[in-house]
Design an enzyme around this catalytic site. Structure first.
Site, PDB file in Angstrom:
ATOM      1  N   LYS A  77       6.175 -34.726 -17.986  1.00  0.00           N
ATOM      2  CA  LYS A  77       5.743 -36.054 -18.183  1.00  0.00           C
ATOM      3  C   LYS A  77       5.533 -36.290 -19.614  1.00  0.00           C
ATOM      4  O   LYS A  77       5.786 -37.749 -20.000  1.00  0.00           O
ATOM      5  CB  LYS A  77       4.284 -35.946 -17.502  1.00  0.00           C
ATOM      6  CG  LYS A  77       4.142 -35.978 -15.948  1.00  0.00           C
ATOM      7  CD  LYS A  77       2.953 -35.990 -15.423  1.00  0.00           C
ATOM      8  CE  LYS A  77       2.717 -35.860 -14.171  1.00  0.00           C
ATOM      9  NZ  LYS A  77       1.729 -35.926 -13.149  1.00  0.00           N
ATOM     10  N   ASP A 114      -0.379 -42.252 -11.762  1.00  0.00           N
ATOM     11  CA  ASP A 114      -1.348 -41.011 -11.360  1.00  0.00           C
ATOM     12  C   ASP A 114      -2.801 -41.829 -11.500  1.00  0.00           C
ATOM     13  O   ASP A 114      -3.325 -41.440 -10.503  1.00  0.00           O
ATOM     14  CB  ASP A 114      -1.331 -40.059 -12.585  1.00  0.00           C
ATOM     15  CG  ASP A 114      -0.266 -38.942 -12.169  1.00  0.00           C
ATOM     16  OD1 ASP A 114       0.343 -39.008 -11.058  1.00  0.00           O
ATOM     17  OD2 ASP A 114       0.051 -38.260 -13.208  1.00  0.00           O
TER      18      ASP A 114
HETATM   19  P1  NDP Z   1      -1.311 -29.170 -17.213  1.00  0.00           P
HETATM   20  O1  NDP Z   1      -0.501 -28.029 -17.486  1.00  0.00           O
HETATM   21  O2  NDP Z   1      -0.998 -30.129 -18.429  1.00  0.00           O
HETATM   22  O3  NDP Z   1      -2.748 -28.837 -17.766  1.00  0.00           O
HETATM   23  C1  NDP Z   1      -3.216 -27.834 -17.230  1.00  0.00           C
HETATM   24  C2  NDP Z   1      -4.849 -27.812 -17.682  1.00  0.00           C
HETATM   25  O4  NDP Z   1      -5.564 -26.424 -16.884  1.00  0.00           O
HETATM   26  C3  NDP Z   1      -5.212 -27.330 -19.014  1.00  0.00           C
HETATM   27  O5  NDP Z   1      -6.446 -28.088 -19.408  1.00  0.00           O
HETATM   28  C4  NDP Z   1      -5.340 -26.096 -19.089  1.00  0.00           C
HETATM   29  O6  NDP Z   1      -6.368 -25.693 -20.116  1.00  0.00           O
HETATM   30  C5  NDP Z   1      -5.915 -25.786 -17.776  1.00  0.00           C
HETATM   31  N1  NDP Z   1      -5.881 -24.191 -17.220  1.00  0.00           N
HETATM   32  C6  NDP Z   1      -4.627 -23.607 -17.200  1.00  0.00           C
HETATM   33  N2  NDP Z   1      -4.741 -22.374 -16.780  1.00  0.00           N
HETATM   34  C7  NDP Z   1      -6.131 -22.064 -16.742  1.00  0.00           C
HETATM   35  C8  NDP Z   1      -6.836 -20.958 -16.693  1.00  0.00           C
HETATM   36  N3  NDP Z   1      -6.285 -19.775 -16.412  1.00  0.00           N
HETATM   37  N4  NDP Z   1      -7.999 -21.078 -16.773  1.00  0.00           N
HETATM   38  C9  NDP Z   1      -8.784 -22.111 -17.176  1.00  0.00           C
HETATM   39  N5  NDP Z   1      -7.971 -23.350 -17.297  1.00  0.00           N
HETATM   40  C10 NDP Z   1      -6.664 -23.466 -17.200  1.00  0.00           C
HETATM   41  O7  NDP Z   1      -1.336 -29.630 -15.967  1.00  0.00           O
HETATM   42  P2  NDP Z   1      -1.244 -31.009 -15.283  1.00  0.00           P
HETATM   43  O8  NDP Z   1      -2.739 -31.561 -15.912  1.00  0.00           O
HETATM   44  O9  NDP Z   1      -0.274 -31.689 -15.362  1.00  0.00           O
HETATM   45  O10 NDP Z   1      -1.796 -30.867 -13.891  1.00  0.00           O
HETATM   46  C11 NDP Z   1      -3.133 -30.105 -13.511  1.00  0.00           C
HETATM   47  C12 NDP Z   1      -3.267 -30.289 -11.920  1.00  0.00           C
HETATM   48  O11 NDP Z   1      -3.131 -31.462 -11.453  1.00  0.00           O
HETATM   49  C13 NDP Z   1      -1.740 -29.498 -11.227  1.00  0.00           C
HETATM   50  O12 NDP Z   1      -2.407 -28.683 -10.313  1.00  0.00           O
HETATM   51  C14 NDP Z   1      -1.307 -30.574 -10.798  1.00  0.00           C
HETATM   52  O13 NDP Z   1      -0.506 -30.349  -9.536  1.00  0.00           O
HETATM   53  C15 NDP Z   1      -2.224 -31.588 -10.262  1.00  0.00           C
HETATM   54  N6  NDP Z   1      -1.997 -33.011 -10.008  1.00  0.00           N
HETATM   55  C16 NDP Z   1      -2.195 -33.745  -9.109  1.00  0.00           C
HETATM   56  C17 NDP Z   1      -1.565 -34.897  -8.947  1.00  0.00           C
HETATM   57  C18 NDP Z   1      -1.915 -35.539  -7.533  1.00  0.00           C
HETATM   58  O14 NDP Z   1      -1.295 -36.356  -7.323  1.00  0.00           O
HETATM   59  N7  NDP Z   1      -2.611 -34.786  -6.554  1.00  0.00           N
HETATM   60  C19 NDP Z   1      -1.028 -35.609 -10.130  1.00  0.00           C
HETATM   61  C20 NDP Z   1      -0.821 -34.928 -11.158  1.00  0.00           C
HETATM   62  C21 NDP Z   1      -1.221 -33.813 -11.240  1.00  0.00           C
HETATM   63  P3  NDP Z   1      -5.827 -25.201 -21.709  1.00  0.00           P
HETATM   64  O15 NDP Z   1      -5.504 -26.844 -22.418  1.00  0.00           O
HETATM   65  O16 NDP Z   1      -6.779 -24.357 -22.200  1.00  0.00           O
HETATM   66  O17 NDP Z   1      -4.432 -24.770 -21.514  1.00  0.00           O
END
Ligand code: NDP
Length: 294
Positions: A77, A114
């Site tokens: 993105k 989104d």
């Molecule tokens: P990103 O990879 O950009 O962000 C992931 C986030 O999750 C970060 O804040 C990260 O923290 C945190 N994270 C990852 N692993 C862990 C862990 N093991 N423990 C704690 N925190 C963790 O992903 P997106 O923001 O793009 O997507 C997030 C979710 O939203 C996904 O499941 C995606 O499918 C969903 N989504 C759904 C949409 C819909 O239309 N329903 C649209 C867009 C997204 P850190 O910064 O510390 O790494």
């Protein structure tokens, strides 16, 4: 908002798709094909597994060969925002793009649907937003897309809790604005125990994809709380199960948001707003069928 796409470009069957890594789980082809059928639009929509190194060349080639529009998902993105010749105001605010299209003058425009998708779904579910105390778990690309539209609804307070606190702080700083009086507060996942309860709790980490959820304190929710998982699955997600076990009033998954953000992208591309009710209903029935089988 007005659609930007050029229907004249669509000589035979207009070509659309979604690009991401991974992409196998994507429900977008099914959703867009249903919209096309319901609105009588002739188009194809496929999913493309493309790694980060190949994203820019893939997208340029797709449009050079006459492709009409692309949805962009994890992890592309931000790269899509950099690739676009111009951004819509909401994509600029987010710094992330989930929808690419050619404009009438042949430029590549990046949009982000989104936030509009989440707000539409929360409205459909009558979730508390305006005047509400909102707690968001996660600070990644999805939160970039939803934060501006959420703040536009004037919640009382927004907390961003993230594993790496610096990322949450950066987001809060970026989205703070004099025109938006809502206070944005940040904390680590551990410090969530001191935050109190949320009216609306949003789960925005991808942990559900692995059948997991972040460790959350029970104090985050009360009986009136609304718990919403941006992640989605055919079954109840781990976060929804956790929230229901704590006794929340309502728990929902992000399938509704997925359907609504797709409808917004379809409108931007085709100038026709598809009715989403049938898809929401189909998802609800397939979920009940799944849970009845257990
Ligand atoms: P990103 O990879 O950009 O962000 C992931 C986030 O999750 C970060 O804040 C990260 O923290 C945190 N994270 C990852 N692993 C862990 C862990 N093991 N423990 C704690 N925190 C963790 O992903 P997106 O923001 O793009 O997507 C997030 C979710 O939203 C996904 O499941 C995606 O499918 C969903 N989504 C759904 C949409 C819909 O239309 N329903 C649209 C867009 C997204 P850190 O910064 O510390 O790494």
């Amino acid at each position: 908002m007005k659609p930007y796409a050029d229907p004249e470009r669509d000589i035979l069957v207009a070509r659309y798709g979604v690009v991401g890594d991974p992409i196998e789980h994507s429900q977008s082809p099914r959703i867009h094909q249903a919209f096309a059928l319901a609105t009588g639009q002739r188009l194809s929509y496929d999913k493309y597994h493309v790694t980060s190194e190949n994203f820019a060349s893939f997208a340029r080639d797709f449009f050079a060969k006459g492709g009409s529009g692309l949805n962009v998902t994890v992890p592309h993105k931000i790269a899509a925002a950099e690739l676009a010749d111009a951004l819509t105001p909401r994509a600029r605010t987010a710094g992330a793009v989930n929808t690419l299209l050619h404009t009438l003058d042949g430029r590549l425009l990046g949009d982000n649907t989104d936030g509009a998708g989440l707000i539409a779904d929360l409205a459909r579910l009558r979730a508390p937003v305006t005047g509400a105390r909102i707690v968001i778990i996660g600070a990644g690309g999805a939160v970039r897309g939803i934060l501006g539209p959420l703040l536009d609804q004037h919640p009382a307070e927004v907390w961003i809790a993230n594993r790496s606190i610096e990322r949450a702080e950066r987001l809060a700083e970026e989205f703070k604005s004099a025109s938006r009086p809502t206070q944005i507060l940040t904390c680590s996942l551990i410090a969530l125990r001191d935050v109190g309860s949320a009216d609306l709790l949003l789960q925005a980490t991808p942990l559900g994809l692995q059948g997991q959820l972040p460790t959350l304190p029970n104090s985050l929710v009360k009986a009136h709380s609304f718990a919403y998982d941006l992640g989605y699955a055919d079954q109840v997600t781990p976060f929804e199960s956790w929230a229901l076990a704590q006794g929340v009033g309502t728990a929902a998954s992000g399938m509704g948001m997925l359907i609504e953000q797709a409808a917004e992208a379809f409108f931007v591309w085709r100038g026709v707003r598809p009715d989403t009710a049938a898809l929401h209903l189909a998802h609800q029935s397939s979920r009940s069928a799944t849970s009845n089988k257990r």
